[in-house]
Design an enzyme around this catalytic site. Structure first.
Site, PDB file in Angstrom:
ATOM      1  N   HIS A 202     -13.256  77.958 -25.964  1.00  0.00           N
ATOM      2  CA  HIS A 202     -13.944  76.691 -25.695  1.00  0.00           C
ATOM      3  C   HIS A 202     -14.934  76.276 -26.791  1.00  0.00           C
ATOM      4  O   HIS A 202     -15.494  75.193 -26.736  1.00  0.00           O
ATOM      5  CB  HIS A 202     -14.625  76.711 -24.319  1.00  0.00           C
ATOM      6  CG  HIS A 202     -15.888  77.510 -24.229  1.00  0.00           C
ATOM      7  ND1 HIS A 202     -17.134  76.930 -24.240  1.00  0.00           N
ATOM      8  CD2 HIS A 202     -16.098  78.838 -24.109  1.00  0.00           C
ATOM      9  CE1 HIS A 202     -18.055  77.871 -24.111  1.00  0.00           C
ATOM     10  NE2 HIS A 202     -17.457  79.035 -24.040  1.00  0.00           N
ATOM     11  N   CYS A 326     -27.300  79.202 -22.973  1.00  0.00           N
ATOM     12  CA  CYS A 326     -27.451  80.291 -22.014  1.00  0.00           C
ATOM     13  C   CYS A 326     -28.904  80.536 -21.642  1.00  0.00           C
ATOM     14  O   CYS A 326     -29.192  81.096 -20.610  1.00  0.00           O
ATOM     15  CB  CYS A 326     -26.867  81.578 -22.586  1.00  0.00           C
ATOM     16  SG  CYS A 326     -25.374  81.286 -23.497  1.00  0.00           S
TER      17      CYS A 326
HETATM   18  C1  LIG Z   1     -20.514  81.006 -26.890  1.00  0.00           C
HETATM   19  C2  LIG Z   1     -20.699  82.279 -27.614  1.00  0.00           C
HETATM   20  C3  LIG Z   1     -20.284  83.500 -27.051  1.00  0.00           C
HETATM   21  C4  LIG Z   1     -19.702  83.588 -25.670  1.00  0.00           C
HETATM   22  O1  LIG Z   1     -18.446  83.004 -25.546  1.00  0.00           O
HETATM   23  P1  LIG Z   1     -17.945  82.599 -24.080  1.00  0.00           P
HETATM   24  O2  LIG Z   1     -16.501  82.283 -24.265  1.00  0.00           O
HETATM   25  O3  LIG Z   1     -18.765  81.411 -23.681  1.00  0.00           O
HETATM   26  O4  LIG Z   1     -18.178  83.772 -23.195  1.00  0.00           O
HETATM   27  C5  LIG Z   1     -20.458  84.648 -27.786  1.00  0.00           C
HETATM   28  N1  LIG Z   1     -21.017  84.621 -28.997  1.00  0.00           N
HETATM   29  C6  LIG Z   1     -21.432  83.480 -29.582  1.00  0.00           C
HETATM   30  C7  LIG Z   1     -22.027  83.520 -30.949  1.00  0.00           C
HETATM   31  C8  LIG Z   1     -21.296  82.269 -28.904  1.00  0.00           C
HETATM   32  O5  LIG Z   1     -21.727  81.148 -29.475  1.00  0.00           O
END
Ligand SMILES: *Cc1c(COP(=O)(O)O)cnc(C)c1O
Length: 403
Positions: A202, A326
């Protein structure tokens, strides 16, 4: 106000139309289980196989080195716990940084409670780590180094290839969270000298709920999701076929459009930064000026509360973010900005604009036009700011951030 401008692509991205179209058949006619040997499973199995080849092509690895997961977070968890537990008899020391995504930081915290030792490397004012400090922190007990490729809050890019080289010299396994790097800078696992690498759907115009982890042949990860023989026994669970097809399509598009897209993002990002910094006094850019991905601008507005600024922008239809998605909604200042030496006040006054493929110059200009009066109005309500105005003192950021 029905205008909608999205400057929060590091939080998530809209699904690309080509990605959506590629996925549709796997919600409709091709609904079978890829593990089935009968007719219903054949189409989905072929789709997953082809997707694995595409993702492998994107990362420059072999298809058997790709594990599909449910997210970037799961990829990080599988990499870190998977290596830590499989290497436990050799050692219990892990090295990471203070500015990782919570998916890495909280996995390391969990492992500390399980008896592992973790070194959290600090960063300088530009958000960069010191490679000598990394070298010095390696011990005979070190089994894993996990350092992100690009930071989600500031966009700062770490010298992953050099870190990988250091890890290799010391025979330490090296994982990198490349979730924010994917689609923005080249991802070649061989050039990056990494043993494991995480990506997420995503963040690259594929849907939420799908990710991948590259695991170099010969590196052992114990599973964290136990189940059937899926993903060569490394991750149980019937494959998210449509999501996997979407992720692969997104990788294909990312590679195809990278050059053009990077130029577009950089041009808009620089226009945004220069425009706001020229029109608004007391604004500081956070993160190394050059060593960063092209789409991210993280700016601190002194004497302004970032969250209120975001609400004001939201009223104009402009979506941006403070810190990471987050941690928004929490009162904690960004761990990334605090690690860079910003005061809690300055961290609270920071806003992240992360641009994406559909953003336009006109949208950036709208922000540059609308934002200065908002900041001015908010500052006029701050007693501290009035002091500054009255005395005409020049509070340099260096002074402020160091005191
Ligand atoms: C968004 C993100 C994640 C987590 O990915 P998800 O698919 O949302 O669990 C991990 N590391 C970084 C650097 C991110 O930006």
């Amino acid at each position: 106000m029905d205008r909608k401008i999205y400057f929060d692509h590091n939080a998530t991205t809209p699904i690309h139309e080509e990605v959506f179209d590629a996925m549709v058949p796997y919600f409709k006619d091709e609904w079978g289980n890829p593990s089935s040997i009968h007719w219903a499973g054949r189409g989905p199995k072929k789709a997953v196989d082809e997707a694995r080849e595409k993702v492998a092509g994107f990362l420059n690895c072999s298809p058997i080195e790709v594990i599909f997961t449910s997210s970037g977070s799961e990829s990080d968890n599988l990499a870190i716990k998977g290596v830590a537990f499989s290497m436990r008899s050799k050692g219990n020391h892990i090295i990471t940084t203070k500015v990782e995504h919570p998916a890495v930081l909280n996995t390391c915290k969990y492992l500390e409670r399980e008896g592992f030792d973790v070194t959290y490397l600090g960063v300088d004012a530009d958000g960069m780590i010191d490679l000598d400090e990394l070298r010095d922190s390696i011990t005979p007990k070190t089994t894993l180094i996990t350092v992100m490729y690009a930071n989600n809050e500031t966009g700062v890019v770490f010298p992953v290839a050099e870190i990988g080289e250091i890890a290799r010299e010391h025979r330490v396994t090296f994982h990198t969270d490349a979730v924010q790097a994917a689609g923005k800078i080249p991802l070649d696992v061989k050039a990056l000298n990494c043993d494991l690498l995480s990506i997420s759907g995503h963040k690259i115009y594929a849907p939420k709920g799908v990710g991948a982890l590259y695991v170099r042949r010969g590196v052992r990860v114990v599973p964290i999701i136990h189940g059937g023989h899926h993903e060569r026994n490394r991750r149980g669970g019937t494959e998210n076929v449509a999501g996997i097809v979407g992720l692969a399509k997104a990788c294909e598009i990312a590679a195809r459009d990278m050059e053009e897209e990077t130029a577009h993002l950089r041009r808009l990002r620089d226009r945004l930064e220069e425009g706001l910094m020229k029109r608004i006094p007391h604004v500081k850019r956070n993160g190394h000026k050059d060593k960063r991905i092209p789409n991210t601008a993280n700016l601190s507005f002194e004497f302004v509360e970032g969250e209120s600024l975001l609400l004001n922008l939201d009223m104009l239809g402009i979506a941006a973010s403070s810190g990471s998605a987050c941690t928004s909604g929490s009162l904690e200042p960004s761990h990334v900005l605090v690690s860079m030496g910003l005061t809690p006040e300055l961290s609270h006054g920071s806003v992240r604009f992360s641009l994406g493929r559909s953003n336009t110059e006109e949208e950036v200009d709208y922000l540059i036009e609308k934002m200065p009066p908002i900041v001015e109005r908010m500052r006029s309500m701050s007693p501290l700011w009035c002091e500054v105005e009255k005395k005409g003192v020049d509070l340099s950021f260096e002074e402020k951030t160091c005191s």
